[in-house]
Motif scaffolding. Structure first.
Motif, PDB file in Angstrom:
ATOM      1  N   ILE A 128       0.876  -1.201   0.011  1.00 45.55           N
ATOM      2  CA  ILE A 128      -0.068  -0.111   0.045  1.00 45.55           C
ATOM      3  C   ILE A 128       0.820   1.265  -0.046  1.00 45.55           C
ATOM      4  CG2 ILE A 128      -0.107   0.342   2.585  1.00 45.55           C
ATOM      5  CD1 ILE A 128      -3.049   0.274   0.289  1.00 45.55           C
ATOM      6  N   PRO A 139       2.935   3.623  -4.531  1.00 46.11           N
ATOM      7  CA  PRO A 139       1.714   4.183  -5.305  1.00 46.11           C
ATOM      8  C   PRO A 139       1.399   3.388  -6.776  1.00 46.11           C
ATOM      9  CG  PRO A 139       3.450   5.767  -5.085  1.00 46.11           C
ATOM     10  CD  PRO A 139       3.658   4.808  -4.057  1.00 46.11           C
ATOM     11  N   ALA A 143      -0.994   0.143  -6.784  1.00 48.62           N
ATOM     12  CA  ALA A 143      -2.382   0.625  -6.916  1.00 48.62           C
ATOM     13  C   ALA A 143      -2.511   1.096  -8.241  1.00 48.62           C
ATOM     14  CB  ALA A 143      -2.707   1.612  -5.855  1.00 48.62           C
ATOM     15  N   ARG A 144      -1.693   2.173  -8.575  1.00 51.51           N
ATOM     16  CA  ARG A 144      -2.166   2.687 -10.013  1.00 51.51           C
ATOM     17  C   ARG A 144      -2.003   1.846 -11.198  1.00 51.51           C
ATOM     18  NH1 ARG A 144      -1.589   7.985 -11.035  1.00 51.51           N
ATOM     19  NH2 ARG A 144      -2.817   8.059  -9.112  1.00 51.51           N
ATOM     20  N   HIS A 201      -7.244  -5.099   0.827  1.00 56.06           N
ATOM     21  CA  HIS A 201      -5.805  -4.886   1.276  1.00 56.06           C
ATOM     22  C   HIS A 201      -5.809  -5.789   2.698  1.00 56.06           C
ATOM     23  CE1 HIS A 201      -2.724  -2.231   3.632  1.00 56.06           C
ATOM     24  NE2 HIS A 201      -2.336  -3.007   2.871  1.00 56.06           N
ATOM     25  N   ARG A 224      -3.236   4.301   2.740  1.00 58.88           N
ATOM     26  CA  ARG A 224      -4.446   3.748   1.995  1.00 58.88           C
ATOM     27  C   ARG A 224      -5.696   4.926   1.774  1.00 58.88           C
ATOM     28  NH1 ARG A 224      -5.231   0.258   7.460  1.00 58.88           N
ATOM     29  NH2 ARG A 224      -6.341   1.978   8.901  1.00 58.88           N
ATOM     30  N   ARG A 259      -4.006   6.137  -1.507  1.00 57.36           N
ATOM     31  CA  ARG A 259      -4.258   5.136  -2.750  1.00 57.36           C
ATOM     32  C   ARG A 259      -5.679   5.220  -3.201  1.00 57.36           C
ATOM     33  NH1 ARG A 259       0.505   5.088  -1.474  1.00 57.36           N
ATOM     34  NH2 ARG A 259       0.108   7.011  -2.167  1.00 57.36           N
ATOM     35  N   ASN A 264      -6.615   7.299  -6.902  1.00 58.50           N
ATOM     36  CA  ASN A 264      -7.270   6.363  -7.975  1.00 58.50           C
ATOM     37  C   ASN A 264      -8.633   6.306  -8.168  1.00 58.50           C
ATOM     38  OD1 ASN A 264      -4.641   4.940  -8.966  1.00 58.50           O
ATOM     39  ND2 ASN A 264      -4.566   4.592  -6.614  1.00 58.50           N
TER      40      ASN A 264
END
Length: 352
Positions: free
Chosen positions: A185, A188, A191-192, A204, A221, A224, A228
């Motif tokens: 997490i 980045p 997640a991206r 997660h 978190r 993220r 996003n």
């Protein structure tokens, strides 16, 4: 695309139980299956209360990181793979499938698992099991300080599983789901990459320090989620039993974060289901399709970063493949040595 009706998600905060002192695979499997049965009882009671409390049916449940085994602290990679890592077609996944089917939920969690293409090692795997009992998502952790990852066997892994197996997104009736494992997490890019492949919900599974202070993962978190435009359902352990470490060292603050970065629910310490909230995918999709400064996902200029990323190598791929492409089973100190070598190289290059 039909938007799902709002539903409830639970980050189910339970105690992990360490298996790294076991030496018999059958005994370890029996412990894992017993842990799944106990989790099922907690899940059933929790989901029933949440549905009555909030009115929305529970359709997504996220379990903590390595809930059924804890982490392999005192054994070699090869020994832990042989004893406590599960097989993708083993009885443990079958048991999880029965739980998901019986409770009519998408069940997300995290296990150490073996892959027949990579003998002698294991991968830390985040999974999602559908109400059909089928595993619809299997994500192997890509950045780990102490365990093998797909990047360590990258050339072979990519040939076998492809990029869809590296950054999988499950298109389900409750939204498009991707997994982020533990400290990932904080990265980045992971997640991206999932968001650019359509992910709307990040499940997660984590085992982390719980603190009244804002820890890096607590901050990450929310970031993220906002950057996003995605939900984050983050389940922490309620401590780790069976180790010398004080029980509550990794305990508390499981949370559900919405696509604006707002914390909808957060748990205190101990075993609890209180990190639950409603998920509204229709609202998320409306936000993603609305022009404005806060729609950061649609404002990305990914081409800007290609030259920098492609010209910069930090952790090198294939550290666990020999010249013939065979898997090298590492000693535990391998990962720390790799990091030390990276730091030394970057310092010589003047990058740090």
């Amino acid at each position: 695309m039909t938007d799902p009706a709002p539903y409830a998600a639970i980050a189910l905060q339970l105690t992990a139980r360490a298996l790294d002192r076991l030496t018999d695979r059958g005994v370890a499997s029996a412990h894992i299956l017993a842990g799944i049965a106990e989790m099922d009882r907690r899940l059933a009671a929790s989901a029933g209360f949440v549905a009555q409390y909030g009115g929305c049916p529970v359709r997504l449940v996220v379990l903590p990181e390595y809930l059924f085994t804890s982490y392999p602290a005192r054994v070699s990679v090869a020994d832990f793979a042989a004893v406590a890592a599960v097989d993708i077609d083993g009885p443990e996944y079958a048991a999880l499938g029965r739980v998901a089917a019986e409770r009519a939920v998408f069940l997300a969690g995290n296990l150490y698992e073996r892959d027949r293409h990579f003998p002698g090692i294991y991968f830390q795997t985040s999974f999602v099991v559908a109400p059909t009992g089928e595993v619809v998502l299997r994500y192997r952790r890509l950045n780990s300080m102490f365990a093998p990852t797909p990047h360590d066997v990258w050339s072979k892994y990519l040939d076998i599983h492809g990029i869809d197996g590296v950054f999988p997104v499950a298109d389900t009736p409750i939204g498009r789901i991707a997994a982020i494992a533990s400290e990932e997490i904080l990265y980045p890019e992971i997640a991206r990459a999932h968001a650019l492949r359509g992910a709307e919900i990040f499940v997660h599974s984590s085992s982390e320090i719980g603190s009244p202070l804002a820890t890096p993962k607590v901050i990450a978190r929310r970031a993220r989620a906002f950057e996003n435009c995605a939900y984050v359902v983050s389940a922490n352990t309620a401590g780790i039993a069976g180790t010398a470490m004080p029980l509550a060292s990794a305990d508390g603050h499981s949370a559900v974060v919405d696509y604006r970065g707002h914390v909808l629910a957060e748990a205190g310490a101990g075993e609890t289901f209180t990190a639950f909230a409603d998920i509204d995918i229709a609202a998320l999709r409306a936000q993603r399709r609305k022009p404005g400064m806060t729609n950061q996902l649609s404002r990305q200029r990914t081409e800007l970063f290609v030259p920098v990323y492609s010209a910069t190598q930090i952790q090198r791929a294939d550290s666990l493949l020999d010249e013939a492409g065979a898997v090298i089973v590492p000693e535990r100190d391998h990962f720390a040595r790799v990091q030390a070598e990276v730091i030394e190289r970057l310092a010589k290059e003047g990058l740090i």
